[in-house]
Design a protein around this motif. Structure first.
Motif, short mmCIF file in Angstrom:
data_model
loop_
_atom_site.label_atom_id
_atom_site.label_comp_id
_atom_site.label_asym_id
_atom_site.label_seq_id
_atom_site.Cartn_x
_atom_site.Cartn_y
_atom_site.Cartn_z
N ALA A 171 -21.03 31.62 -22.03
CA ALA A 171 -20.95 32.30 -23.33
C ALA A 171 -22.28 32.91 -23.74
O ALA A 171 -22.32 33.93 -24.45
CB ALA A 171 -20.47 31.33 -24.40
N SER A 172 -23.38 32.32 -23.26
CA SER A 172 -24.70 32.84 -23.66
C SER A 172 -24.98 34.22 -23.08
O SER A 172 -25.91 34.89 -23.51
CB SER A 172 -25.81 31.86 -23.26
OG SER A 172 -26.00 31.83 -21.85
N LEU A 173 -24.17 34.66 -22.13
CA LEU A 173 -24.27 36.04 -21.66
C LEU A 173 -23.97 37.04 -22.78
O LEU A 173 -24.37 38.21 -22.70
CB LEU A 173 -23.28 36.29 -20.51
CG LEU A 173 -23.71 35.92 -19.10
CD1 LEU A 173 -22.52 36.03 -18.15
CD2 LEU A 173 -24.85 36.79 -18.62
N TYR A 174 -23.27 36.57 -23.80
CA TYR A 174 -22.79 37.48 -24.84
C TYR A 174 -23.29 37.11 -26.24
O TYR A 174 -22.64 37.40 -27.24
CB TYR A 174 -21.26 37.54 -24.80
CG TYR A 174 -20.77 38.12 -23.50
CD1 TYR A 174 -20.77 39.50 -23.29
CD2 TYR A 174 -20.35 37.30 -22.45
CE1 TYR A 174 -20.36 40.03 -22.09
CE2 TYR A 174 -19.94 37.83 -21.25
CZ TYR A 174 -19.94 39.20 -21.07
OH TYR A 174 -19.55 39.74 -19.87
N THR A 175 -24.46 36.44 -26.29
CA THR A 175 -25.09 36.26 -27.61
C THR A 175 -25.55 37.62 -28.11
O THR A 175 -25.70 38.58 -27.33
CB THR A 175 -26.30 35.31 -27.52
OG1 THR A 175 -27.22 35.85 -26.58
CG2 THR A 175 -25.88 33.91 -27.11
N GLU A 176 -25.79 37.72 -29.40
CA GLU A 176 -26.26 38.99 -29.98
C GLU A 176 -27.53 39.47 -29.28
O GLU A 176 -27.67 40.65 -28.94
CB GLU A 176 -26.54 38.80 -31.47
CG GLU A 176 -25.32 38.38 -32.28
CD GLU A 176 -25.71 37.77 -33.60
OE1 GLU A 176 -26.55 38.38 -34.29
OE2 GLU A 176 -25.21 36.68 -33.93
N ARG A 177 -28.46 38.54 -29.06
CA ARG A 177 -29.74 38.92 -28.47
C ARG A 177 -29.55 39.43 -27.05
O ARG A 177 -30.19 40.39 -26.64
CB ARG A 177 -30.68 37.71 -28.47
CG ARG A 177 -30.26 36.60 -27.53
CD ARG A 177 -30.84 35.26 -27.87
NE ARG A 177 -30.48 34.26 -26.87
CZ ARG A 177 -30.18 33.01 -27.15
NH1 ARG A 177 -30.14 32.61 -28.40
NH2 ARG A 177 -29.91 32.15 -26.18
#
Length: 815
Positions: A171-177
């Motif tokens: 999921a961290s592939l698609y954080t805002e940053r």
């Protein structure tokens, strides 16, 4: 992989680290490929790497396809309005929830469970603690570090928690940053794939951890290893939560068997990240928390000297391996940890350093502040630039929309969630963090000056204040009130002419040495101890020799605080002075660095802590108890011994034999001999291990008896400032008769011409280190025609002096 007689083979979805090389980035991502490469190639050389395995990118693709969510993800990405932060946030949250609520396919799950059980068996426990690290195929690439973009989860135990953490990594592939960063770097989402590393936890929560660079991240100086160290888990340093210890180690002599820890700085280290089985974070399975560090531990160095040297040796081996493999110089950014149960050090991961690696120094921009203003806060300088703007204090991400382009961002710390505004900032100032924290890494990538670890910026600075953020005064970054004037000089290093006359640099501040080393130069003609004593050591050496005799009071209290880490208080003086000298000598190694021994006047020495009790009151200190006369005198002999010990340490322990010694203000030939004897008593023997000893030529007797002085010393450096005042009888500090002071006076020029001629006849080196050559073109031409060997000037005059010298030499050849 074989564990206790059993074999756990690689599968479609699992590869053990020792089955991976750097060629496998496409299937295991940058972090895992690097871990595998090091485990396979560098473990045989004694580098400890925690065991583990990679869940391949094929597993990620299977996960996406099994849950049939690819089109939905791409659709949401296509709906993002990148100029609207709320649009990025809304679509990011939707995609992450979609991934977290999806299921792990059966075969994938089975293979990971099998590997986890083998890793647990290897650790001789039922369920081993692991770190779950994102490792995407776009991370740690040459042109972009993607620093901190993807998530890592620590202290994960048990298969249920493990799979939960894996999905959070996906999921961290698609954080805002991450979404915004990829857009800015030009990476398409269709090309993204994710591997996850499962690595046995090193119990650094019971010890310490940190980051190290095989290049100075501020200046790009290639010859050092910079280690940051703090207590507890390493995320504290990466996230900029703590101000860590910092250690500089000089690579060229380290690999020759010396112990060149050329600088150690103690950090505040007020908190540390440890395991916590009481509280739970958003994953409901990761148990870590920040706790306060006891005062005694804060005031200690985290690592021993032996540990610093071992880590540095590993760093050099890693850098050499990747440089050889890549066919070009490859500085590295490395995470390390110490296990509190075994006391062993481990390398957790390594990636190419991205800011300086591919930069060739074709031009240099030298920022110079014209005057110092009212200092508001200071911290560690990131970069060498100066910037100005209005302050914007942001204490919470919810306030991020308030930030305006061109403002100076002031925050407690940054993490990747702040990146939408970092690129808009004129400068960045943080309360917390060291040179390897997130704010430092990103500011270097953006080319924006930053001052990190100020501790008080968010309290002292206020919205709307106009400030000047200065990173051009060395390693200490400063924030001044108001707009302070400054200049920018651009130097083209490609078109540097060569000259017969050597161009040397005058330098006193070791914090600027790495930056100045990139200037065209032939070494250092004058390294002033006075600056080191005032700004670096701060204590009068005799106050340390006779500490118990000092009167109680403010100064004795300050000395006690400065020396609290040293069993013998005199060790403080030796170590700090050796570090200051060592930083300068390392910056210009293997070129000569001429260190002038202390040349304070008695009234100036009195300004050092404890100095009043050990200095006479003189009516005319300019011609009083100064220079050579102090070194053998009973009043200062023990203090001089400490100066000698510092130089001896820099030469013999650090291996910096490019250090030469220069004696100031030698009045008589007999005095010169006494000083040479005093140096030898303290282990600095002329000619031993290449040691050369020079003298300043600044008293008329030095010229009149030049032949006799040539029998004692290896060479001269003309101090035109003092020589002028004594030849003309003019106090150079006097405003009333300042018009009479002129280095171009015929009497002064005759003295200089005479000593140059004698030195050449006696085959002794002779240079000049006064300001006259850079101030007066006609004087410069005069000394070149006389045959001066070298000219040492201040850093801001190097380039122009070099061009002038080249032109003068060409004109002389023509005639």
């Amino acid at each position: 992989m074989s564990i206790k007689g059993e074999v756990c083979n690689c599968t479609d979805y699992v590869l053990w680290f020792n089955q991976i090389t750097i060629e496998d980035i496409a299937i295991v991502g940058g972090k895992n490929a690097s871990l595998g490469e090091m485990m396979k190639e560098l473990s045989p050389f004694g580098i400890n790497i925690p065991n583990g395995f990679a869940i391949t990118s094929l597993a990620y693709e299977q996960f996406i396809n099994f849950n049939n969510i690819r089109d939905e993800i791409n659709n949401k990405i296509s709906q993002i309005n990148y100029s609207d932060l709320s649009s990025i946030k809304e679509n990011s949250q939707y995609i992450r929830n979609l991934i977290i609520n999806s299921k792990i396919p059966y075969k994938y799950k089975k293979e990971v469970i099998t590997a986890y059980k083998y890793l647990s068996k290897d650790a001789e426990v039922d369920e081993v603690d692991v770190a779950v690290r994102s490792s995407a195929n776009i991370e740690d690439l040459p042109l972009a570090s993607f620093a901190g973009q993807l998530d890592t989860y620590l202290n994960i135990k048990g298969v249920d928690h493990l799979f939960n953490a894996i999905k959070y990594c996906y999921a961290s592939l698609y954080t805002e940053r991450a979404i915004l960063y990829r857009k800015e770097m030009g990476y398409e989402n269709d090309n993204i794939s994710m591997s996850v590393g499962i690595q046995r936890m090193v119990r650094s929560d019971l010890a310490c951890s940190g980051v190290m660079f095989t290049i100075d991240p501020k200046s790009g100086f290639k010859k050092i290893v910079l280690i940051s160290a703090s207590y507890g888990l390493g995320e504290s340093i990466v996230q900029g939560i703590v101000n860590p210890d910092e250690y500089y180690v000089f690579k060229p002599t380290l690999m020759k068997g010396y112990k060149p820890i050329i600088q150690k700085r103690i950090g505040s280290k007020d908190i540390k990240l440890i395991y916590d089985v009481q509280s739970e974070n958003v994953l409901n399975n990761v148990y870590v928390k920040n706790v306060s560090v006891p005062e005694d531990d804060r005031n200690k160095y985290v690592l021993s000297d032996n540990e610093i040297l071992l880590l540095s040796q590993w760093a050099c081996l890693i850098e050499e391996h990747y440089t050889r493999r890549n066919g070009r110089y490859t500085p590295m950014d490395i995470e390390w940890a110490k296990d509190g149960l075994s006391d062993k050090l481990f390398i957790l991961q390594a990636r190419p350093e991205t800011v300086h690696r591919d930069k060739s120094k074709k031009t240099i921009e030298i920022f110079q502040i014209k005057r110092q203003g009212s200092l508001l806060v200071e911290g560690k300088a990131i970069g060498e630039k100066i910037s100005q703007g209005k302050v914007r204090v942001i204490k919470d991400l919810q306030q991020i929309d308030q930030f305006q382009p061109g403002e100076v961002l002031v925050v407690e710390k940054t993490d990747p969630d702040w990146e939408p505004i970092l690129k808009k900032a004129a400068a960045i100032v943080t309360d917390r963090g060291g040179r390897t924290c997130h704010a430092a890494i990103v500011s270097r990538e953006l080319g924006v000056p930053a001052v990190v670890g100020t501790e008080t910026a968010t309290k002292v600075l206020r919205d709307g204040m106009v400030v000047t953020v200065c990173c051009a005064e060395g390693e200490i970054g400063k924030v001044y009130e108001g707009e302070i004037p400054y200049t920018i000089e651009k130097i083209n290093l490609v078109e540097i002419p060569s000259t017969k006359t050597k161009i040397l640099i005058n330098i006193g501040n070791p914090q600027e040495a790495f930056d100045f080393s990139f200037l065209p130069n032939d070494g250092v003609g004058l390294a002033r101890e006075e600056f080191l004593l005032t700004n670096y050591v701060k204590v009068h050496p005799m106050a340390l020799v006779n500490f118990e005799k000092l009167r109680e009071g403010t100064e004795k209290t300050k000395i006690r605080q400065l020396t609290q880490h040293y069993p013998q208080k005199t060790d403080y003086f030796v170590e700090k002075l050796a570090e200051g000298i060592g930083m300068i000598a390392a910056a210009f190694y293997p070129k000569d660095v001429i260190v002038r021994l202390s040349d304070f006047k008695s009234n100036e020495y009195a300004n050092l802590l404890g100095g009043v009790d050990f200095e006479p009151v003189e009516r005319n200190p300019m011609i009083g108890f100064r220079g050579a006369s102090r070194y053998y005198h009973p009043y200062y002999r023990q203090g001089f011994a400490l100066e000698c010990m510092a130089i001896k340490k820099a030469r013999e322990s650090f291996g910096l034999i490019n250090i030469k010694v220069m004696i100031p203000f030698v009045r008589t030939v007999e005095e010169g001999k006494r000083v040479i004897e005093e140096l030898a008593k303290n282990g600095l023997r002329k000619g031993e291990n290449g040691l050369e000893i020079y003298m300043m030529c600044e008293v008329p007797s030095n010229v009149i008896l030049a032949e006799a002085f040539c029998e004692i010393f290896d060479g001269f450096s003309i101090g035109s400032n003092d020589l002028t005042q004594f030849v003309l009888g003019v106090d150079r500090d006097s405003e009333i008769i300042s018009s009479l002071y002129d280095e171009r006076n015929e009497a002064v020029k005759r003295m200089i011409a005479t000593v140059i001629q004698v030195a050449k006849e006696k085959k002794r080196k002779i240079g000049i280190c006064g300001e006259a050559p850079s101030n007066y073109p006609d004087f410069l031409e005069f000394i070149i025609k006389q045959g001066i060997n070298s000219i040492s000037v201040n850093p801001n005059s190097v380039y122009t002096t070099l061009l002038k010298v080249s032109e003068i030499e060409k004109n002389i050849e023509k005639t």
